[in-house]
Design a protein around this motif. Structure first.
Motif, PDB file in Angstrom:
ATOM      1  N   ALA A 285     -16.101  -0.173   7.422  1.00 42.18           N
ATOM      2  CA  ALA A 285     -15.310  -1.083   6.688  1.00 42.18           C
ATOM      3  C   ALA A 285     -13.362  -0.126   7.112  1.00 42.18           C
ATOM      4  N   TRP A 286     -12.530  -1.032   6.512  1.00 40.37           N
ATOM      5  CA  TRP A 286     -11.240  -1.037   7.094  1.00 40.37           C
ATOM      6  C   TRP A 286     -10.312  -1.416   5.998  1.00 40.37           C
ATOM      7  N   ILE A 287      -8.459  -0.691   5.686  1.00 40.00           N
ATOM      8  CA  ILE A 287      -7.839  -0.760   5.550  1.00 40.00           C
ATOM      9  C   ILE A 287      -6.761  -1.707   6.266  1.00 40.00           C
ATOM     10  N   GLU A 288      -6.305  -2.018   5.562  1.00 32.52           N
ATOM     11  CA  GLU A 288      -4.445  -2.978   6.427  1.00 32.52           C
ATOM     12  C   GLU A 288      -3.686  -2.587   5.601  1.00 32.52           C
ATOM     13  N   LEU A 289      -3.022  -1.971   6.001  1.00 34.92           N
ATOM     14  CA  LEU A 289      -1.483  -1.165   5.735  1.00 34.92           C
ATOM     15  C   LEU A 289      -0.622  -1.797   6.486  1.00 34.92           C
ATOM     16  N   TYR A 290       0.635  -2.615   5.546  1.00 34.61           N
ATOM     17  CA  TYR A 290       1.750  -3.490   5.733  1.00 34.61           C
ATOM     18  C   TYR A 290       3.198  -2.580   5.501  1.00 34.61           C
ATOM     19  N   ASN A 291       4.262  -2.566   6.162  1.00 38.00           N
ATOM     20  CA  ASN A 291       5.923  -2.638   5.814  1.00 38.00           C
ATOM     21  C   ASN A 291       6.036  -3.316   5.822  1.00 38.00           C
ATOM     22  N   SER A 292       6.530  -3.783   4.572  1.00 32.15           N
ATOM     23  CA  SER A 292       7.342  -4.595   3.696  1.00 32.15           C
ATOM     24  C   SER A 292       9.040  -4.599   3.725  1.00 32.15           C
ATOM     25  N   THR A 293       9.370  -3.547   3.969  1.00 32.74           N
ATOM     26  CA  THR A 293      10.557  -3.263   4.491  1.00 32.74           C
ATOM     27  C   THR A 293      11.427  -3.460   6.081  1.00 32.74           C
ATOM     28  N   TYR A 294      12.394  -3.635   6.123  1.00 37.96           N
ATOM     29  CA  TYR A 294      13.244  -4.319   7.308  1.00 37.96           C
ATOM     30  C   TYR A 294      13.001  -3.124   8.656  1.00 37.96           C
ATOM     31  N   ALA A 295      12.978  -1.658   7.987  1.00 36.23           N
ATOM     32  CA  ALA A 295      13.331  -0.835   8.755  1.00 36.23           C
ATOM     33  C   ALA A 295      11.704  -0.687   8.977  1.00 36.23           C
TER      34      ALA A 295
ATOM     35  N   LEU B 180      -4.444   8.262   1.268  1.00 38.80           N
ATOM     36  CA  LEU B 180      -5.114   7.486   0.741  1.00 38.80           C
ATOM     37  C   LEU B 180      -6.306   8.006   0.152  1.00 38.80           C
ATOM     38  N   THR B 181      -6.299   7.263  -0.736  1.00 42.23           N
ATOM     39  CA  THR B 181      -7.894   7.627  -1.683  1.00 42.23           C
ATOM     40  C   THR B 181      -8.711   6.199  -2.077  1.00 42.23           C
ATOM     41  N   ASN B 182      -9.994   6.448  -2.828  1.00 42.24           N
ATOM     42  CA  ASN B 182     -10.764   5.677  -3.508  1.00 42.24           C
ATOM     43  C   ASN B 182     -10.655   6.151  -4.449  1.00 42.24           C
ATOM     44  N   ASN B 183     -10.775   7.285  -5.393  1.00 47.55           N
ATOM     45  CA  ASN B 183     -10.764   7.793  -6.408  1.00 47.55           C
ATOM     46  C   ASN B 183      -9.681   8.563  -7.298  1.00 47.55           C
ATOM     47  N   PRO B 184      -9.085   8.032  -8.374  1.00 48.27           N
ATOM     48  CA  PRO B 184      -7.486   7.241  -8.941  1.00 48.27           C
ATOM     49  C   PRO B 184      -7.549   9.070  -9.828  1.00 48.27           C
ATOM     50  N   ALA B 185      -8.660  10.048 -10.273  1.00 49.93           N
ATOM     51  CA  ALA B 185      -8.867  11.132  -9.752  1.00 49.93           C
ATOM     52  C   ALA B 185      -8.505  12.138  -8.888  1.00 49.93           C
ATOM     53  N   GLU B 186      -8.722  11.920  -7.498  1.00 52.11           N
ATOM     54  CA  GLU B 186      -8.158  13.004  -6.087  1.00 52.11           C
ATOM     55  C   GLU B 186      -6.947  11.635  -5.877  1.00 52.11           C
ATOM     56  N   PRO B 187      -5.379  11.809  -6.023  1.00 50.96           N
ATOM     57  CA  PRO B 187      -4.557  11.170  -5.434  1.00 50.96           C
ATOM     58  C   PRO B 187      -4.394  11.674  -3.774  1.00 50.96           C
TER      59      PRO B 187
ATOM     60  N   PHE C  58      -6.592   1.511   8.790  1.00 47.66           N
ATOM     61  CA  PHE C  58      -7.478   2.875   8.608  1.00 47.66           C
ATOM     62  C   PHE C  58      -8.845   2.100   8.930  1.00 47.66           C
ATOM     63  N   TRP C  59      -9.480   3.273   9.143  1.00 50.34           N
ATOM     64  CA  TRP C  59     -11.310   2.960   9.354  1.00 50.34           C
ATOM     65  C   TRP C  59     -12.039   3.725   7.862  1.00 50.34           C
ATOM     66  N   ALA C  60     -12.597   3.365   6.474  1.00 49.08           N
ATOM     67  CA  ALA C  60     -13.004   4.331   5.689  1.00 49.08           C
ATOM     68  C   ALA C  60     -14.051   4.340   6.417  1.00 49.08           C
ATOM     69  N   ASP C  61     -14.750   5.400   6.982  1.00 48.72           N
ATOM     70  CA  ASP C  61     -15.651   5.713   7.884  1.00 48.72           C
ATOM     71  C   ASP C  61     -16.840   7.143   7.804  1.00 48.72           C
TER      72      ASP C  61
ATOM     73  N   THR D 258      -6.476  10.576  13.512  1.00 50.75           N
ATOM     74  CA  THR D 258      -5.672  10.024  12.338  1.00 50.75           C
ATOM     75  C   THR D 258      -5.780   8.920  11.273  1.00 50.75           C
ATOM     76  N   PHE D 259      -6.634   7.835  12.477  1.00 48.22           N
ATOM     77  CA  PHE D 259      -6.676   6.044  11.212  1.00 48.22           C
ATOM     78  C   PHE D 259      -8.376   6.289  10.754  1.00 48.22           C
ATOM     79  N   HIS D 260      -8.867   7.906  11.104  1.00 46.72           N
ATOM     80  CA  HIS D 260     -10.322   7.120  10.567  1.00 46.72           C
ATOM     81  C   HIS D 260     -10.153   8.522   8.739  1.00 46.72           C
ATOM     82  N   LEU D 261     -10.467   7.521   7.843  1.00 41.68           N
ATOM     83  CA  LEU D 261     -10.336   8.229   6.722  1.00 41.68           C
ATOM     84  C   LEU D 261     -11.558   9.343   6.779  1.00 41.68           C
ATOM     85  N   ASN D 262     -11.434   9.933   5.461  1.00 41.51           N
ATOM     86  CA  ASN D 262     -12.066  11.253   4.834  1.00 41.51           C
ATOM     87  C   ASN D 262     -13.673   9.981   3.682  1.00 41.51           C
TER      88      ASN D 262
END
Length: 310
Positions: free
Chosen positions: A50-60, A69-76, A98-101, A108-112
């Motif tokens: 599984a993967w999650i793509e993040l995007y820099n919406s700014t011009y810098a 990054l989290t999948n639980n609002p109780a663990e920010p 990021f890889w949700a594995d 760095t890009f493999h989440l826990n």
């Protein structure tokens, strides 16, 4: 005292830079998510996860090494993006995956944490303080394998109206690390091509912009010169122990009511003949240069002896 002021300034500057950086991170967006990856995009180990793509919406460029990054609002603070990786600096209007594995030891890009198929998956991004929620999305449980939940336009929109399910077809293509909507044409360029085929309007617009910038630059230089002149006049008046207005009035009188060069030369010659004191230190004369370079006193046509006539 100076050391305390220096420390205070350093703290203020550091706080300002942190605030600017935090404001920039507000433009980080969750852009596309795949929960069940059976035969789609592979990671740097050649595995489907599984993967999650993040995007820099700014011009810098944006440094994200201090966000969570989290999948639980109780663990920010579930997964802190590590420091020291140059790849955590996302260029303007670009993506990172990021890889949700559940295997953070792979890089760095493999989440826990992992995403679970068949149930709603909440995903959130928190700022460096672990309190401020930057962006979040709930991926529906109905999402099928090898399909993604993606924004219609990169980094734009709020709520479920801004999202859609993509199955990899020609219409709803899956785009990890790429734009969700591939733009083949530029509407502004097409409009100019239709309305200004010869380019005269574009040339006129460019010249107006350039001349406006030059005019603004001239105004800035004029204002700076006036300010410099006032400061110089004020400093000169202060050195003479008078106000700037008094010094200006004196200079005006001196420039308008001064004696001519001929009158000054006559006075000098008279003093020299009468007192014979022209070269004495007790008598100092100052002769101002006249604007007119020609003077009859130095002209060869005026001599002490006239030529005889025949």
């Amino acid at each position: 005292m100076k050391k305390s002021i220096f420390i205070l300034l350093a703290v203020l500057v550091g706080g300002f830079l942190n605030q600017v950086d935090a404001q920039g991170r507000r433009g980080l967006r969750i852009n596309e998510v795949m929960v069940a990856n059976d035969s789609n995009f592979i990671d740097d180990y050649g595995r489907h996860n599984a993967w999650i793509e993040l995007y820099n919406s700014t011009y810098a460029p944006m440094e994200i090494s201090s966000v969570y990054l989290t999948n639980n609002p109780a663990e920010p603070k579930k997964y802190p993006v590590p420091l020291g990786d140059v790849n955590t600096k996302i260029p303007a209007r670009q993506h990172v995956v990021f890889w949700a594995d559940g295997e953070p030891n792979k890089g760095t890009f493999h989440l826990n944490f992992k995403l679970t198929q068949g149930q709603d998956n909440w995903i959130g991004i928190y700022d460096a303080n672990g309190i401020t929620l930057i962006d979040s999305i709930t991926v529906p449980a109905s999402l099928l394998p090898n399909t993604t939940y993606a924004r219609r336009l990169d980094g734009e929109g709020e709520g479920i109206e801004a999202w859609e399910v993509r199955d990899g077809s020609d219409t709803y293509y899956i785009t990890p690390s790429s734009n969700n909507k591939i733009v083949d044409t530029n509407k502004k360029v097409e409009m100019f091509a239709e309305t200004d085929g010869n380019g005269f309007g574009l040339a006129a617009m460019a010249m107006i912009i350039v001349f406006s910038a030059l005019l603004l630059l001239c105004i800035c230089f004029y204002i700076i010169s006036r300010i410099g002149s006032k400061v110089s006049r004020r400093n000169k008046a202060r050195s003479h122990g008078m106000s700037a207005e008094t010094l200006t009035g004196r200079q005006t009188v001196q420039t308008t009511d001064h004696d001519s060069g001929e009158e000054i030369a006559a006075v000098v010659m008279a003093l020299h003949e009468h007192l014979n004191a022209h070269d004495k230190e007790s008598t100092i004369l100052t002769i101002n240069k006249v604007r007119k370079s020609y003077s009859p006193w130095s002209s060869k046509i005026y001599s002490l002896r006239e030529l005889p006539r025949r």
